[in-house]
Design an enzyme around this catalytic site. Structure first.
Site, PDB file in Angstrom:
ATOM      1  N   GLU A 167      -5.769   3.969   5.615  1.00 22.65           N
ATOM      2  CA  GLU A 167      -5.536   3.695   4.202  1.00 22.65           C
ATOM      3  C   GLU A 167      -6.232   4.741   3.355  1.00 22.65           C
ATOM      4  OE1 GLU A 167      -6.540   0.056   1.134  1.00 22.65           O
ATOM      5  OE2 GLU A 167      -5.659  -0.435   3.073  1.00 22.65           O
ATOM      6  N   ARG A 177       0.822  -1.217   0.000  1.00 24.14           N
ATOM      7  CA  ARG A 177       0.000   0.000   0.000  1.00 24.14           C
ATOM      8  C   ARG A 177       0.855   1.266   0.000  1.00 24.14           C
ATOM      9  NH1 ARG A 177      -2.449  -3.834  -0.938  1.00 24.14           N
ATOM     10  NH2 ARG A 177      -4.456  -4.521  -0.118  1.00 24.14           N
ATOM     11  N   SER A 233     -11.547   0.026   1.886  1.00 29.11           N
ATOM     12  CA  SER A 233     -10.862  -0.352   3.123  1.00 29.11           C
ATOM     13  C   SER A 233     -10.340   0.891   3.828  1.00 29.11           C
ATOM     14  CB  SER A 233      -9.698  -1.301   2.825  1.00 29.11           C
ATOM     15  OG  SER A 233     -10.168  -2.530   2.310  1.00 29.11           O
TER      16      SER A 233
END
Length: 320
Positions: free
Chosen positions: A298, A179, A228
């Site tokens: 995130e 990520r 998410s």
């Protein structure tokens, strides 16, 4: 609220601009959460050359941010000062090249990347079916799902930096990890080249259908959500930690932790960005208290708080 109108100055600085500039454009309708204040200026460039021209002419101290399809962003209630760039049709091409390669514009939805690869019988890209949003965001954060990550098939990218210089960079130089990408924050991705493997179209489509079924049965895909919310910590699952902290279904104002998948925050209909961010920080605090793990966001939180409506991060640091 509204921001000062800087359009006349921008148009004077870039008289040959072909894209669209608009002042105090409401951002809520173009984000998945459907919340947030206006952009001081929203710019939709005609193509890569137009974007480069604008950035080369815009004042160097003018804040510039890019938003894709708005799936991984929380626009704060005070709006976004400066210019928000939103890529459109000029960045939506998909081309199959020799040697099993796929060239894709940054505005293309991730699901269409997967579909184009399937139509060309190229395997290795079906995981994009499980990623919400557009390719530009996937490149920025090395998005992944269902066992695959953007970096796994990425060959190279094109981007425009803040000075208006067009760059073409091999994937190996982007420093991609979970990520994360080490590409400079001021780069705006415009295109990516992927390498697929020779595969069977029907088998690839079956993989995509399995991903679709899994998402629809386990995630609130029909709700107003940003995807998410928290990154998985090393060796763990964010949703499990949120669940163990007793936060499944937790609600603040119009924002709620999803009952279906508790790493998703949802707008139940009348949430503000303040509600959603406050809920997220409350969840982080409870997870830290119960498990000792500090979850990282995130979802990207963008812009200014509304006056008097700041959200204090639970660790005592100023929100990024």
């Amino acid at each position: 609220m509204s921001h000062a109108d800087i359009l006349p100055a921008l148009r004077e600085a870039a008289p040959d601009l072909r894209g669209r500039l608009s002042a105090n454009e409401d951002m809520a309708p173009i984000t998945w959460f459907r919340v947030g204040g206006p952009a001081q200026v929203l710019f939709s460039p005609a193509d890569e050359e137009d974007l480069a021209y604008f950035l080369s002419r815009a004042p160097s101290d003018l804040p510039v941010r890019v938003i894709g399809l708005g799936s991984n962003s929380l626009i704060r209630d005070g709006g976004v000062p400066g210019v928000v760039v939103r890529l459109g049709r000029g960045f939506a091409k998909v081309e199959v090249e020799e040697g099993g390669r796929l060239r894709v514009g940054a505005a293309v939805p991730d699901v269409k990347v997967a579909r184009a690869a399937a139509d060309a019988a190229l395997s290795g890209l079906s995981f994009f079916r499980g990623i919400p949003g557009g390719l530009g965001g996937a490149l920025r954060m090395n998005a992944g799902a269902y066992g695959g990550e953007t970096k796994d098939a990425l060959v190279s990218v094109r981007a425009v930096d803040r000075s208006g210089r067009i760059r073409e960079v091999p994937a190996a130089e982007l420093g991609m990890s979970y990520r994360h990408s080490e590409a400079p924050a001021d780069w705006i991705f415009t295109e990516a080249l992927f390498q697929g493997d020779e595969g069977d179209r029907e088998t690839i489509l079956a993989e995509m259908n399995a991903i679709t079924d899994s998402r629809e049965s386990s995630q609130p895909v029909k709700s107003r959500t940003g995807g998410s919310t928290f990154k998985n910590p090393p060796g763990g699952k964010a949703w499990q930690l949120v669940d163990q902290a007793g936060c499944r279904g937790l609600r603040i104002g119009g924002a709620q932790v999803s009952e279906m998948h508790c790493n998703f925050l949802i707008n139940t209909g009348d949430a503000t960005a303040h509600d959603i961010e406050t809920l997220g920080e409350t969840v982080r605090a409870r997870v830290l208290e119960t498990s000792g793990v500090a979850l990282d966001w995130e979802i990207k939180r963008v812009g200014d708080f509304a006056a008097g409506r700041e959200v204090e991060p639970f660790l005592g640091r100023r929100a990024a």
